[in-house]
Design a protein around this motif. Structure first.
Motif, PDB file in Angstrom:
ATOM      1  N   ALA A   1       0.798  -1.227   0.000  1.00 21.93           N
ATOM      2  CA  ALA A   1       0.000   0.000   0.000  1.00 21.93           C
ATOM      3  C   ALA A   1       0.834   1.283   0.000  1.00 21.93           C
ATOM      4  CB  ALA A   1      -0.980  -0.002   1.174  1.00 21.93           C
ATOM      5  N   PRO A   2       1.883   1.404   0.831  1.00 26.19           N
ATOM      6  CA  PRO A   2       2.641   2.664   0.852  1.00 26.19           C
ATOM      7  C   PRO A   2       3.337   2.990  -0.462  1.00 26.19           C
ATOM      8  CG  PRO A   2       3.054   1.391   2.842  1.00 26.19           C
ATOM      9  CD  PRO A   2       2.325   0.481   1.905  1.00 26.19           C
TER      10      PRO A   2
ATOM     11  N   ILE B   1      -9.726 -10.784  -7.307  1.00 23.66           N
ATOM     12  CA  ILE B   1     -10.940 -10.242  -6.684  1.00 23.66           C
ATOM     13  C   ILE B   1     -10.691  -9.905  -5.218  1.00 23.66           C
ATOM     14  CG2 ILE B   1     -13.277 -10.847  -5.925  1.00 23.66           C
ATOM     15  CD1 ILE B   1     -13.457 -12.517  -8.561  1.00 23.66           C
ATOM     16  N   TYR B   2     -10.071 -10.842  -4.495  1.00 21.71           N
ATOM     17  CA  TYR B   2      -9.816 -10.578  -3.076  1.00 21.71           C
ATOM     18  C   TYR B   2      -8.859  -9.397  -2.924  1.00 21.71           C
ATOM     19  CZ  TYR B   2      -8.755 -11.087   1.803  1.00 21.71           C
ATOM     20  OH  TYR B   2      -8.618 -10.827   3.142  1.00 21.71           O
ATOM     21  N   PHE B   3      -7.838  -9.360  -3.777  1.00 20.47           N
ATOM     22  CA  PHE B   3      -6.861  -8.276  -3.717  1.00 20.47           C
ATOM     23  C   PHE B   3      -7.535  -6.933  -3.975  1.00 20.47           C
ATOM     24  CE2 PHE B   3      -2.848  -6.149  -4.857  1.00 20.47           C
ATOM     25  CZ  PHE B   3      -2.036  -6.647  -3.855  1.00 20.47           C
ATOM     26  N   GLN B   4      -8.429  -6.895  -4.946  1.00 24.54           N
ATOM     27  CA  GLN B   4      -9.140  -5.657  -5.267  1.00 24.54           C
ATOM     28  C   GLN B   4      -9.994  -5.192  -4.089  1.00 24.54           C
ATOM     29  OE1 GLN B   4     -11.106  -5.587  -9.068  1.00 24.54           O
ATOM     30  NE2 GLN B   4     -12.560  -4.006  -8.449  1.00 24.54           N
ATOM     31  N   GLN B   5     -10.573  -6.135  -3.378  1.00 24.72           N
ATOM     32  CA  GLN B   5     -11.428  -5.789  -2.237  1.00 24.72           C
ATOM     33  C   GLN B   5     -10.654  -5.080  -1.119  1.00 24.72           C
ATOM     34  OE1 GLN B   5     -12.991  -9.679  -1.364  1.00 24.72           O
ATOM     35  NE2 GLN B   5     -14.862  -9.333  -2.538  1.00 24.72           N
ATOM     36  N   GLN B   6      -9.348  -5.241  -1.095  1.00 32.39           N
ATOM     37  CA  GLN B   6      -8.555  -4.585  -0.052  1.00 32.39           C
ATOM     38  C   GLN B   6      -8.356  -3.095  -0.320  1.00 32.39           C
ATOM     39  OE1 GLN B   6      -8.391  -6.628   2.502  1.00 32.39           O
ATOM     40  NE2 GLN B   6      -9.318  -7.983   0.966  1.00 32.39           N
ATOM     41  N   ASN B   7      -8.637  -2.672  -1.565  1.00 30.33           N
ATOM     42  CA  ASN B   7      -8.674  -1.250  -1.912  1.00 30.33           C
ATOM     43  C   ASN B   7      -7.356  -0.526  -1.604  1.00 30.33           C
ATOM     44  OD1 ASN B   7     -10.084   0.950  -2.978  1.00 30.33           O
ATOM     45  ND2 ASN B   7     -10.610   1.709  -0.941  1.00 30.33           N
ATOM     46  N   VAL B   8      -6.236  -1.177  -1.935  1.00 26.45           N
ATOM     47  CA  VAL B   8      -4.946  -0.530  -1.715  1.00 26.45           C
ATOM     48  C   VAL B   8      -4.307  -0.092  -3.026  1.00 26.45           C
ATOM     49  CG1 VAL B   8      -4.486  -1.783   0.410  1.00 26.45           C
ATOM     50  CG2 VAL B   8      -3.687  -2.725  -1.760  1.00 26.45           C
TER      51      VAL B   8
END
Length: 235
Positions: free
Chosen positions: A73-74, A118-125
């Motif tokens: 994320a950073p 899909i799961y990665f996208q759901q983390q919204n990073v």
């Protein structure tokens, strides 16, 4: 929210160390993290995310993806594209000519890469348009399929994080670089415990705890569970 556009390129250059430390702290073993000239490569053993012949993300797999997502994320503002690549193993000599096996292998591989995406996208990073799910099936092996040990290595999920402005190349070109040892000094294989990672003699202390969000993992499980387990595939 992270001001992605303001992040510096140096965050991307050090990203492989952040990822390795986070995965170590989360207890993830034998994940390979490599920093190349304009990309970061991460490879996970398939059994981290899926059961045999299944495209349903395990709870352990969701926790690993959550940790991985928070680690990048950073540096998300310096990443142009994230390729999520799924691989299976060849288990029969006629797998490339048998229509039924071809179909099941391709579908299983595609469903796995899609579920991880899909799961990665759901983390919204990272922005959704930067995420690309790719299924190679059995056609990009990194080990000998004639042995069980080799087939285990071939069943894997890989991430290729391309820096802003990086030119995407054929996957075999990246593998050639890895085998050459060119990036040996910027390669880390996780051991599943908190430790210092080294680069050129310098150490990076593992002094932070990776976050755990049970709620996020459970939410992802509901979506992943919508895909039924596939039986009798070449995987």
């Amino acid at each position: 929210e992270i001001a992605q556009e303001a992040l510096q390129a140096e965050d991307v250059n050090e990203l492989y160390l952040t990822i390795a430390e986070s995965l170590n702290q989360a207890g993830v073993k034998e994940a390979t993290v490599i920093r190349g000239d304009d990309y970061t490569y991460v490879s996970f053993a398939n059994n981290v995310f899926f059961g045999a012949d299944s495209s349903v993300l395990t709870r352990e797999g969701q926790a690993v993806l959550y940790t991985f997502a928070k680690a990048i994320a950073p540096a998300a503002g310096g990443i142009e594209q994230v390729n999520i690549m799924s691989h299976t193993a060849k288990v029969t000599d006629n797998s490339q000519i048998n229509p039924q096996i071809i179909r099941k292998d391709r579908i299983l591989s595609a469903m796995r890469s899609a579920e991880v995406c899909i799961y990665f996208q759901q983390q919204n990073v990272i922005k959704p348009e930067k995420l690309v799910d790719i299924s190679y099936g059995e056609y990009r092996p990194i080990a000998d399929n004639s042995t069980e040990e080799g087939r285990i290595k071939n069943r894997r999920i890989e991430f290729l994080l391309l820096d802003n402005g990086a030119k995407e190349r054929d996957l075999n070109e990246y593998y050639k670089e890895f085998k050459s040892g060119e990036y040996a000094n910027t390669t880390v294989v996780t051991v599943g415990e908190s430790q210092s990672s080294s680069q050129g003699g310098e150490t990076v202390p593992a002094d932070t705890e990776a976050p755990v969000d049970t709620g996020a993992a459970d939410a992802g499980a509901e979506d992943a569970g919508s895909v039924e387990k596939m039986q009798n595939t070449s995987e």
